[in-house]
Motif scaffolding. Structure first.
Motif, PDB file in Angstrom:
ATOM      1  N   ALA A 156       0.830  -1.200   0.000  1.00 30.61           N
ATOM      2  CA  ALA A 156       0.000   0.000   0.000  1.00 30.61           C
ATOM      3  C   ALA A 156       0.871   1.258   0.000  1.00 30.61           C
ATOM      4  N   ARG A 157       1.979   1.229   0.752  1.00 28.85           N
ATOM      5  CA  ARG A 157       2.867   2.390   0.786  1.00 28.85           C
ATOM      6  C   ARG A 157       3.637   2.548  -0.518  1.00 28.85           C
ATOM      7  N   SER A 158       3.991   1.431  -1.130  1.00 28.33           N
ATOM      8  CA  SER A 158       4.820   1.475  -2.333  1.00 28.33           C
ATOM      9  C   SER A 158       4.013   1.678  -3.617  1.00 28.33           C
ATOM     10  N   CYS A 159       2.711   1.422  -3.560  1.00 22.65           N
ATOM     11  CA  CYS A 159       1.898   1.437  -4.785  1.00 22.65           C
ATOM     12  C   CYS A 159       0.654   2.312  -4.645  1.00 22.65           C
ATOM     13  N   PRO A 160       0.799   3.550  -4.196  1.00 27.43           N
ATOM     14  CA  PRO A 160      -0.409   4.374  -3.979  1.00 27.43           C
ATOM     15  C   PRO A 160      -1.177   4.652  -5.268  1.00 27.43           C
ATOM     16  N   ASN A 161      -0.465   4.894  -6.369  1.00 31.66           N
ATOM     17  CA  ASN A 161      -1.146   5.205  -7.624  1.00 31.66           C
ATOM     18  C   ASN A 161      -1.926   4.007  -8.148  1.00 31.66           C
ATOM     19  N   ALA A 162      -1.310   2.829  -8.053  1.00 33.88           N
ATOM     20  CA  ALA A 162      -1.975   1.623  -8.530  1.00 33.88           C
ATOM     21  C   ALA A 162      -3.209   1.308  -7.700  1.00 33.88           C
ATOM     22  N   ILE A 163      -3.104   1.486  -6.387  1.00 37.15           N
ATOM     23  CA  ILE A 163      -4.236   1.189  -5.517  1.00 37.15           C
ATOM     24  C   ILE A 163      -5.375   2.177  -5.756  1.00 37.15           C
ATOM     25  N   GLU A 164      -5.019   3.450  -5.965  1.00 37.15           N
ATOM     26  CA  GLU A 164      -6.062   4.432  -6.289  1.00 37.15           C
ATOM     27  C   GLU A 164      -6.752   4.077  -7.607  1.00 37.15           C
ATOM     28  N   LEU A 165      -5.959   3.654  -8.599  1.00 35.12           N
ATOM     29  CA  LEU A 165      -6.536   3.256  -9.878  1.00 35.12           C
ATOM     30  C   LEU A 165      -7.473   2.074  -9.706  1.00 35.12           C
ATOM     31  N   LEU A 166      -7.055   1.073  -8.941  1.00 35.53           N
ATOM     32  CA  LEU A 166      -7.896  -0.099  -8.729  1.00 35.53           C
ATOM     33  C   LEU A 166      -9.194   0.262  -8.021  1.00 35.53           C
ATOM     34  N   SER A 167      -9.123   1.186  -7.072  1.00 35.70           N
ATOM     35  CA  SER A 167     -10.332   1.619  -6.378  1.00 35.70           C
ATOM     36  C   SER A 167     -11.283   2.320  -7.335  1.00 35.70           C
ATOM     37  N   ASN A 168     -10.732   3.168  -8.212  1.00 40.76           N
ATOM     38  CA  ASN A 168     -11.574   3.861  -9.188  1.00 40.76           C
ATOM     39  C   ASN A 168     -12.181   2.889 -10.190  1.00 40.76           C
ATOM     40  N   ILE A 169     -11.403   1.902 -10.597  1.00 38.75           N
ATOM     41  CA  ILE A 169     -11.922   0.899 -11.534  1.00 38.75           C
ATOM     42  C   ILE A 169     -13.028   0.090 -10.883  1.00 38.75           C
ATOM     43  N   THR A 170     -12.842  -0.236  -9.607  1.00 42.22           N
ATOM     44  CA  THR A 170     -13.879  -0.990  -8.897  1.00 42.22           C
ATOM     45  C   THR A 170     -15.204  -0.238  -8.909  1.00 42.22           C
ATOM     46  N   GLU A 171     -15.152   1.066  -8.608  1.00 39.09           N
ATOM     47  CA  GLU A 171     -16.369   1.874  -8.623  1.00 39.09           C
ATOM     48  C   GLU A 171     -16.980   1.910 -10.022  1.00 39.09           C
ATOM     49  N   ALA A 172     -16.131   2.025 -11.041  1.00 34.35           N
ATOM     50  CA  ALA A 172     -16.636   2.098 -12.410  1.00 34.35           C
ATOM     51  C   ALA A 172     -17.297   0.791 -12.825  1.00 34.35           C
ATOM     52  N   ILE A 173     -16.663  -0.332 -12.503  1.00 37.39           N
ATOM     53  CA  ILE A 173     -17.225  -1.628 -12.883  1.00 37.39           C
ATOM     54  C   ILE A 173     -18.542  -1.870 -12.146  1.00 37.39           C
ATOM     55  N   ALA A 174     -18.594  -1.482 -10.885  1.00 41.25           N
ATOM     56  CA  ALA A 174     -19.798  -1.732 -10.095  1.00 41.25           C
ATOM     57  C   ALA A 174     -21.017  -1.024 -10.669  1.00 41.25           C
ATOM     58  N   SER A 175     -20.816   0.118 -11.310  1.00 43.17           N
ATOM     59  CA  SER A 175     -21.936   0.887 -11.854  1.00 43.17           C
ATOM     60  C   SER A 175     -22.114   0.713 -13.363  1.00 43.17           C
ATOM     61  N   GLN A 176     -21.260  -0.101 -13.981  1.00 40.11           N
ATOM     62  CA  GLN A 176     -21.289  -0.243 -15.438  1.00 40.11           C
ATOM     63  C   GLN A 176     -22.444  -1.126 -15.890  1.00 40.11           C
ATOM     64  N   LYS A 177     -23.002  -0.788 -17.044  1.00 39.40           N
ATOM     65  CA  LYS A 177     -24.018  -1.592 -17.700  1.00 39.40           C
ATOM     66  C   LYS A 177     -23.574  -1.890 -19.130  1.00 39.40           C
ATOM     67  N   THR A 178     -24.097  -2.980 -19.688  1.00 40.56           N
ATOM     68  CA  THR A 178     -23.666  -3.408 -21.014  1.00 40.56           C
ATOM     69  C   THR A 178     -23.890  -2.343 -22.073  1.00 40.56           C
ATOM     70  N   ILE A 194     -10.082  -8.392  -3.480  1.00 46.11           N
ATOM     71  CA  ILE A 194      -8.629  -8.270  -3.646  1.00 46.11           C
ATOM     72  C   ILE A 194      -8.093  -7.086  -2.862  1.00 46.11           C
ATOM     73  N   ILE A 195      -8.752  -5.942  -2.991  1.00 40.28           N
ATOM     74  CA  ILE A 195      -8.306  -4.747  -2.280  1.00 40.28           C
ATOM     75  C   ILE A 195      -8.362  -4.977  -0.769  1.00 40.28           C
ATOM     76  N   GLU A 196      -9.411  -5.629  -0.304  1.00 37.96           N
ATOM     77  CA  GLU A 196      -9.569  -5.894   1.128  1.00 37.96           C
ATOM     78  C   GLU A 196      -8.486  -6.838   1.644  1.00 37.96           C
ATOM     79  N   VAL A 197      -8.198  -7.874   0.874  1.00 35.91           N
ATOM     80  CA  VAL A 197      -7.256  -8.896   1.325  1.00 35.91           C
ATOM     81  C   VAL A 197      -5.813  -8.393   1.271  1.00 35.91           C
ATOM     82  N   TYR A 198      -5.451  -7.689   0.213  1.00 37.27           N
ATOM     83  CA  TYR A 198      -4.033  -7.383  -0.003  1.00 37.27           C
ATOM     84  C   TYR A 198      -3.596  -6.011   0.479  1.00 37.27           C
TER      85      TYR A 198
END
Length: 268
Positions: free
Chosen positions: A32-54, A262-266
């Motif tokens: 988490a300390r070494s990868c702040p940008n990647a973790i922020e990106l993953l969080s944003n992607i999670t929100e986007a996927i959760a609200s996405q429709k076909t 994944i975010i919760e576990v890692y």
């Protein structure tokens, strides 16, 4: 589950966590300390996927200033899913498309004078739809078939009529050549008429499905192969991007849940 999957398509319940076994030996707090940008990106992607429709517009996420560990982390989480392909652009440039193990998340690489790459959340990358609309012909002429042709003229006439009439939201027309009596002469003339288009997609499950855009707008070749690479279903679809290649609403829900885990576990 992908909408309209073919007879040999695999289930879409693959867990992205399977791509993360190598991270089990690393400390989550350190990651988490070494990868702040990647973790922020993953969080944003999670929100986007959760609200996405076909049927909703896709969302793009730039792969920018990430350090080496962040890129390794993203590659491990994203992995490679079942759908991949290329789009041929004018001038000889290629777009490489690879679905993640998280269905509905795509890694897109555009090779021009320089490399552009990004992640995209959606049913299918927007560049596939644009190429299908902009790099194919809106109409075509049906010439005189060669001697020995049997059924190709009425088939081409139906393709011509439906391709011109099709609009988003309409049901696709599926022509099954596995059942339709078409001679080799018929098939050769049909292929010469509709030509090869700019898009090639492959979906790999227990077998393989190959989706090819033809040179005619709204007309696609969709072929299913078994594990021995023997064709078992040969079809032509008149409509939008074939559903075997696109993510369904439930796919987005599953992928969002996997990313949250994944975010919760890692990282927490």
């Amino acid at each position: 589950m992908r909408a309209g999957e073919g007879p040999n398509a695999a289930g879409r319940s693959r867990s992205a966590a399977g791509a993360l076994l190598e991270l089990d030996m690393l400390d989550g707090a350190e990651l988490a300390r070494s990868c702040p940008n990647a973790i922020e990106l993953l969080s944003n992607i999670t929100e986007a996927i959760a609200s996405q429709k076909t049927d909703a517009p896709t969302r793009l996420f730039r792969l920018g200033d990430f350090n080496h560990l962040e890129r390794e982390l993203l590659a491990g989480i994203i992995g490679e899913g079942e759908v991949a392909g290329v789009v041929a652009l004018p001038g000889g440039s290629l777009v490489q498309i690879q679905e993640a193990v998280l269905t509905g998340l795509w890694h897109v690489r555009i090779e021009t004078d320089s490399l552009h790459e990004y992640l995209e959340v959606g049913a299918i990358p927007e560049i596939v739809k644009r190429a299908a609309a902009d790099l194919t012909a809106a109409d075509f002429e049906i010439g005189q078939p060669p001697e020995g042709a049997m059924n190709v003229l009425p088939v081409l006439a139906e393709i011509h009529e439906r391709a011109l009439a099709w609009r988003p939201g309409m049901r696709s027309l599926i022509i099954n050549f596995t059942l339709l009596p078409m001679s080799p002469i018929d098939m050769s003339f049909l292929q010469e008429t509709i030509r090869i288009g700019p898009i090639q997609l492959v979906s790999r499950g227990y077998g393989t499905c190959r989706v090819l855009a033809t040179g005619i707008r709204n007309v696609w070749s969709v072929q299913f192969f078994n594990a021995m690479d023997t064709i078992i279903l040969d079809t032509l679809e008149v409509g939008g991007v074939p559903t075997v290649a696109i993510a369904a609403d439930e796919d987005f829900e599953d992928s969002a849940e996997q990313l949250r885990e994944i975010i919760e576990v890692y990282f927490k």
